[in-house]
Design an enzyme around this catalytic site. Structure first.
Site, PDB file in Angstrom:
ATOM      1  N   HIS A   1       0.787  -1.061  -0.083  1.00 58.00           N
ATOM      2  CA  HIS A   1       0.065   0.037   0.016  1.00 58.00           C
ATOM      3  C   HIS A   1       0.901   1.247  -0.017  1.00 58.00           C
ATOM      4  CE1 HIS A   1      -2.200   3.049   2.303  1.00 58.00           C
ATOM      5  NE2 HIS A   1      -3.178   3.085   1.238  1.00 58.00           N
TER       6      HIS A   1
ATOM      7  N   GLU B   1       1.897   1.912  -3.478  1.00 56.31           N
ATOM      8  CA  GLU B   1       0.926   2.461  -4.271  1.00 56.31           C
ATOM      9  C   GLU B   1       0.944   3.720  -4.172  1.00 56.31           C
ATOM     10  OE1 GLU B   1      -3.495   3.643  -3.403  1.00 56.31           O
ATOM     11  OE2 GLU B   1      -3.107   1.437  -3.104  1.00 56.31           O
ATOM     12  N   HIS B   2       0.844   4.372  -3.080  1.00 54.86           N
ATOM     13  CA  HIS B   2       1.153   5.901  -2.830  1.00 54.86           C
ATOM     14  C   HIS B   2       2.354   6.396  -3.723  1.00 54.86           C
ATOM     15  CE1 HIS B   2      -1.721   7.174   0.504  1.00 54.86           C
ATOM     16  NE2 HIS B   2      -2.085   5.876   0.421  1.00 54.86           N
TER      17      HIS B   2
ATOM     18  N   GLU C   1      -3.954   7.877   6.956  1.00 57.34           N
ATOM     19  CA  GLU C   1      -4.993   6.852   6.462  1.00 57.34           C
ATOM     20  C   GLU C   1      -5.187   5.664   7.423  1.00 57.34           C
ATOM     21  OE1 GLU C   1      -5.840   4.290   2.361  1.00 57.34           O
ATOM     22  OE2 GLU C   1      -4.078   5.599   2.548  1.00 57.34           O
TER      23      GLU C   1
END
Length: 458
Positions: free
Chosen positions: A78, A81-82, A158
């Site tokens: 994740h 991904e950022h 997040e």
């Protein structure tokens, strides 16, 4: 330092020689035709043509998710991904976002347990731009140390946002309840500790290992021409030196490793929330299990809508919850079946008893024919209505290629649903609902209430 693919001396003409194209589904009058081309390096390009629309969605699927992480790398997929949005050798982060914004498009990404997807939805005339931008992100990301440090705060926010939403967080807790401290049991976002420990070198190595063309599926749907998409994708990847291994073949769909699941376990997370959030569930079916069609019908009848048993019993008749539903999650080698409800803490045991009683009743007696027929109609309608935009079509063909290595037409899916019989539903109810359930709860339960939670799984 560039983390992306390194160029080689192999010529593009050598690359073109090994491209293979197949028609996977033939549409009517060219509408809905699905084609696949396998490029050198093992890169697959699938498209679905819908010439009656003026939009197109382009995505790249990567066969890597949180399931592929070690405990120390939890959250790396994740985090990466950022970082792919933070800049390449050709574009800054602002260049990436402004390019798509300038044409009124949408661009985003998501990470799951077993895959990651990056996509852009644009007007059909702007598809070449979307292809160039997304391919550049996937092949040319710099993953600068400064960006890793800056984005760390965003990822931590997040995580905090998710933890502030107990209705969301309880599903992560349920995964941990069922799978424990294993890749499937750990959160996709990682934890505060693991994210703080990740550095540029570890993330860059993860990127280099998993973002190989053999692990990638390029998918495009809408008013697209397959040959043009292939040509543009090939050009972008060749520019990055990513298609040099002409002997490489695509990786097969993931087959998993038979994840260990628990039964009869209870996990309570004490939070000062207004509601208690509960998930009561048990092992489900893998995404390749042929019984998944019957399970889909069972799930719809049990908790898939306002006419479902759980909605009627918990909300309509007794007013004990605003939100109550059932769901299934299928992985490569296993799955989950769960029932979620949010209610006042004082009523949590009443809600759990009703849910458990309904699961036991359906396991023992099955569903009535009328319930099954209604669920088949509901599931069929929602399947078709969920495919009414190019983004959904791109998701369908990309995920199908990644997870099954094949495509299924909408008519075939509807046929599989319609073919489910009452006996099929009764059999899968016995197989799935017959397991001893586990329970996850987030809420401010008092000691006596917490002590009684075992009753729901006994």
């Amino acid at each position: 330092m560039t983390a992306g693919f390194q160029a080689t001396a192999r010529t593009s003409s050598e690359a073109r020689a090994v491209a293979r194209t197949q028609t996977l589904l033939k549409g009517r009058d060219g509408i809905g035709t699905v084609r696949r081309t396998t490029l050198p390096g093992g890169l697959r390009v699938v498209t679905e043509t819908l010439p009656t629309v003026r939009s197109a969605t382009f995505g790249i699927w990567v066969q890597v998710g949180s399931r592929d992480e070690t405990p120390a790398l939890n959250g790396a997929t994740h985090y990466l991904e950022h970082l792919l949005f933070k800049g390449t050798s050709r574009r800054s982060a602002l260049d990436i976002s402004s390019a798509i914004d300038a044409v009124g498009g949408e661009m985003n990404a998501f990470t799951a347990k077993e895959y990651t997807c990056y996509y852009a939805r644009v007007l059909d005339t702007d598809l070449p731009l979307a292809i160039d931008v997304v391919c550049d992100m996937l092949t040319g990301s710099l993953i600068e140390a400064a960006d890793v440090d800056a984005e760390r705060g965003v990822v931590l926010e997040e995580i905090a946002m998710t933890e502030d939403d107990p209705g969301d967080c309880v599903h992560d807790l349920f995964a941990h309840t069922m799978f424990g401290d294993t890749p499937l049991g750990r959160p996709v976002l990682g934890t505060v500790d693991t994210v703080n420990d990740l550095d540029r070198d570890r993330i860059a190595r993860f990127y280099k290992k998993h973002y190989d063309p053999r692990h990638l599926i390029v998918a495009a749907a809408g008013n697209v021409d397959h040959a043009t998409v292939v040509r543009q994708v090939r050009k972008a990847f060749e520019k990055a030196g990513a298609l040099s291994r002409t002997d490489a073949v695509p990786v097969a769909p993931r087959d998993g490793s038979r994840a260990v699941r628990t039964a009869g376990k209870v996990e309570l997370l004490d939070r000062r929330t207004e509601q208690a959030h509960v998930v009561l569930g048990m092992p489900g079916l893998s995404r390749t299990d042929e019984r998944r069609w019957a399970l889909g019908v069972l799930n719809t009848a049990l908790g898939g809508g306002m006419s479902s048993r759980l909605f009627q019993e918990v909300r309509e008749k007794r007013g004990l919850a605003y939100s109550v539903y059932s769901y299934t999650s299928g992985f490569a080698d296993c799955g989950l079946f769960g029932v979620y409800a949010g209610c006042r803490p004082s009523q949590v045991h009443d809600v759990l008893k009703i849910c458990r009683d309904e699961l036991d009743r359906v396991c023992a007696e099955g569903l009535g024919d009328e319930e099954i027929h209604r669920a088949i109609g509901q599931l069929s309608g929602s399947t078709v209505l969920g495919l009414e935009d190019t983004g959904a079509l791109m998701n369908r063909i990309g995920k199908s290629e990644l997870c099954w290595g094949a495509q299924m037409s909408v008519d075939e899916m509807l046929g599989r649903i319609a073919a489910v019989t009452p006996d099929d539903v009764r059999a899968v109810a016995r197989d799935v609902l017959g397991h001893r359930p586990s329970l996850s709860v987030i809420g401010p339960l008092k000691d006596k209430q917490a002590a009684r939670l075992d009753e729901a799984v006994s």
